[in-house]
Structure formats: C-alpha cells, structure tokens
Design an enzyme around this catalytic site. Structure first.
Site, PDB file in Angstrom:
ATOM      1  N   CYS A  96     106.703 -35.068 -12.883  1.00 36.61           N
ATOM      2  CA  CYS A  96     107.049 -33.659 -12.698  1.00 36.61           C
ATOM      3  C   CYS A  96     105.872 -32.922 -12.057  1.00 36.61           C
ATOM      4  O   CYS A  96     104.710 -33.255 -12.280  1.00 36.61           O
ATOM      5  CB  CYS A  96     107.450 -33.008 -14.016  1.00 36.61           C
ATOM      6  SG  CYS A  96     106.086 -32.577 -15.103  1.00 36.61           S
ATOM      7  N   GLU A  97     106.197 -31.918 -11.279  1.00 35.74           N
ATOM      8  CA  GLU A  97     105.173 -31.179 -10.560  1.00 35.74           C
ATOM      9  C   GLU A  97     104.420 -30.192 -11.444  1.00 35.74           C
ATOM     10  O   GLU A  97     103.394 -29.646 -11.028  1.00 35.74           O
ATOM     11  CB  GLU A  97     105.793 -30.438  -9.371  1.00 35.74           C
ATOM     12  CG  GLU A  97     106.811 -29.383  -9.758  1.00 35.74           C
ATOM     13  CD  GLU A  97     107.502 -28.765  -8.558  1.00 35.74           C
ATOM     14  OE1 GLU A  97     107.921 -27.609  -8.665  1.00 35.74           O
ATOM     15  OE2 GLU A  97     107.632 -29.442  -7.517  1.00 35.74           O
ATOM     16  N   HIS A  98     104.922 -29.956 -12.653  1.00 33.82           N
ATOM     17  CA  HIS A  98     104.280 -28.977 -13.528  1.00 33.82           C
ATOM     18  C   HIS A  98     103.105 -29.558 -14.307  1.00 33.82           C
ATOM     19  O   HIS A  98     102.081 -28.891 -14.481  1.00 33.82           O
ATOM     20  CB  HIS A  98     105.306 -28.402 -14.515  1.00 33.82           C
ATOM     21  CG  HIS A  98     106.433 -27.709 -13.838  1.00 33.82           C
ATOM     22  ND1 HIS A  98     107.752 -27.775 -14.269  1.00 33.82           N
ATOM     23  CD2 HIS A  98     106.463 -26.929 -12.720  1.00 33.82           C
ATOM     24  CE1 HIS A  98     108.520 -27.075 -13.470  1.00 33.82           C
ATOM     25  NE2 HIS A  98     107.771 -26.554 -12.534  1.00 33.82           N
ATOM     26  N   HIS A  99     103.244 -30.787 -14.804  1.00 28.00           N
ATOM     27  CA  HIS A  99     102.183 -31.406 -15.597  1.00 28.00           C
ATOM     28  C   HIS A  99     101.735 -32.758 -15.059  1.00 28.00           C
ATOM     29  O   HIS A  99     100.846 -33.383 -15.619  1.00 28.00           O
ATOM     30  CB  HIS A  99     102.659 -31.590 -17.055  1.00 28.00           C
ATOM     31  CG  HIS A  99     103.071 -30.320 -17.722  1.00 28.00           C
ATOM     32  ND1 HIS A  99     104.394 -29.902 -17.769  1.00 28.00           N
ATOM     33  CD2 HIS A  99     102.351 -29.361 -18.352  1.00 28.00           C
ATOM     34  CE1 HIS A  99     104.462 -28.746 -18.407  1.00 28.00           C
ATOM     35  NE2 HIS A  99     103.244 -28.391 -18.782  1.00 28.00           N
ATOM     36  N   GLN A 137     113.294 -32.512 -11.612  1.00 21.14           N
ATOM     37  CA  GLN A 137     114.484 -33.363 -11.566  1.00 21.14           C
ATOM     38  C   GLN A 137     115.600 -32.687 -10.785  1.00 21.14           C
ATOM     39  O   GLN A 137     116.373 -33.362 -10.094  1.00 21.14           O
ATOM     40  CB  GLN A 137     114.945 -33.698 -12.982  1.00 21.14           C
ATOM     41  CG  GLN A 137     116.123 -34.669 -13.025  1.00 21.14           C
ATOM     42  CD  GLN A 137     116.486 -35.088 -14.429  1.00 21.14           C
ATOM     43  OE1 GLN A 137     115.611 -35.249 -15.285  1.00 21.14           O
ATOM     44  NE2 GLN A 137     117.763 -35.253 -14.705  1.00 21.14           N
ATOM     45  N   HIS A 165     111.683 -36.725 -20.061  1.00 20.63           N
ATOM     46  CA  HIS A 165     110.472 -36.143 -19.506  1.00 20.63           C
ATOM     47  C   HIS A 165     109.342 -36.212 -20.524  1.00 20.63           C
ATOM     48  O   HIS A 165     109.438 -35.637 -21.610  1.00 20.63           O
ATOM     49  CB  HIS A 165     110.729 -34.685 -19.101  1.00 20.63           C
ATOM     50  CG  HIS A 165     111.643 -34.545 -17.933  1.00 20.63           C
ATOM     51  ND1 HIS A 165     111.231 -34.044 -16.716  1.00 20.63           N
ATOM     52  CD2 HIS A 165     112.959 -34.859 -17.781  1.00 20.63           C
ATOM     53  CE1 HIS A 165     112.250 -34.039 -15.864  1.00 20.63           C
ATOM     54  NE2 HIS A 165     113.312 -34.530 -16.495  1.00 20.63           N
ATOM     55  N   CYS A 167     106.523 -34.806 -20.362  1.00 21.54           N
ATOM     56  CA  CYS A 167     105.884 -33.513 -20.588  1.00 21.54           C
ATOM     57  C   CYS A 167     106.526 -32.788 -21.767  1.00 21.54           C
ATOM     58  O   CYS A 167     105.955 -31.848 -22.319  1.00 21.54           O
ATOM     59  CB  CYS A 167     105.957 -32.648 -19.332  1.00 21.54           C
ATOM     60  SG  CYS A 167     107.625 -32.283 -18.767  1.00 21.54           S
TER      61      CYS A 167
END
Length: 205
Positions: A96-99, A137, A165, A167
C-alpha cells in the site's frame, strides 16, 4: 561523490521523478535502521541494506514493466467464441502507498471477447505488473480493468480482488483475518445483472 545519471521513472499516473542511485538507497536503509534504534554496523545488520534494496528491486519491479507490451499480441481467430474468459485466484502481492506495508490476496479477472483474445498468462502478468507498484487496492483494481479494456476492447471486463492488508493486521487497529474486497465492472458486466452474478459465483467457485 558523483551520482550515475539515471532515467526518469514513472511514479504515479502522471508524475516523473529522478530515481536515486543504489548507493543512496543503501544509505537510506542504514538511516532507518539507526532511527529504529539499532546499530547498522553490527554483524547481524551489516548486510541488511543490500538485502533490503535487492528485495525492493523485486517487490517494485512493476515500475519497469510495460503492460502495453504484454497485451499487444492478440488473436482474432476465436471461431465465434463470445462467452466469458475467467482467471481465478491470481496471486496478488502488493504494497500500500500509505505505509508501504504488504497486502496479499487473490485477483479474479474476466472479460467477454469482442473479436480478439489474449494469452491467459498475459492477464496474470498484468495483475503482477500493477501489483508490484505502490497504490491502493481500489486503484489496483481500476488499473487492471482499464488496461484490459483499453487494449482488448472487449464487450466487458470484471475484476475482483480479495486481500488482507498488513497495515491493518500488524499495526494500527491490529485486526487480523479481515479481508478487503474491491470490484470493477465495465460494459456488459455493468449493465447485465445476471452476467455480473454469474461472474461472482464462478469466481468464488
């Protein structure tokens, strides 16, 4: 120290950025190890920067892959076949691009041919290419559908991804075994409820 020039690489859908050198990446990993509170020079960690950079090169090699090339070779001799082509349980290994935490699961990909088909391994390869990039996603689901629709021009495309996920499971709320399902339907899959339901039933077996 002079840096070896590198070509710009695709970061998002539209943005370009200069890729750092391997030496810069190694130093960045050492910095993170020190920030975490450990000694990057101790025996157990001395080779960790190299291993991490090599792993990142594999996990994110989708940035260097060409989806258009994978879908460019099609076959028009389908002898009138106009029903669903469905691939079930394609492995999804993404971050994921956030974490930058992994999310792992399965993709289910279907399309209704309109005069041409593509080798089934190419569909799995498209999932793999987009998975090996940073995104959500939801975006991953849309990317797969858009690529198939653009290059094959089928009567319709159906995508479902079911993934866990890390995260969410290993940090934050720490809820394990919670999966996220995303779907994308185009063309006849979007307008024909019976066909959409058939895809969902076949996808889950």
């Amino acid at each position: 120290m002079s840096l070896t020039p590198v070509k710009p690489v695709l970061v998002g859908d539209n943005d370009l950025a200069q890729r750092p050198s391997r030496d810069e990446a190694l130093k960045a990993v050492r910095t993170l190890l020190a920030w975490a509170g450990d000694n990057p020079d101790r025996p157990g960690l001395i080779d960790t920067p190299r291993r991490v950079v090599d792993a990142y090169g594999e996990w994110f090699d989708g940035y260097d892959a060409d989806v258009e090339k994978e879908l460019s070779r099609t076959f028009e001799d389908v002898q009138g076949y106009d029903d669903m082509v469905l691939l079930r349980e394609i492995e999804v290994e993404s971050h994921c691009e956030h974490h930058m935490a992994p999310f792992l699961g399965k993709a289910y990909v279907a399309y209704i041919p309109n005069e041409k088909v593509v080798g089934i391994s190419k569909l799995a390869r498209v999932v793999e290419i987009f998975s090996r990039r940073l995104q959500t996603q939801e975006v991953l689901t849309n990317q797969i559908a858009a690529a198939i629709e653009s290059h094959l021009q089928p009567a319709g495309v159906a995508i479902m991804i079911d993934a866990e996920h890390q995260c969410m499971t290993t940090r934050g709320v720490h809820h394990r075994h919670v999966s996220t399902i995303t779907t994308r339907f185009t063309g006849v899959f979007k307008t024909d409820a019976v066909l959409k339901d058939r895809f969902l039933r076949l996808a889950k077996g």
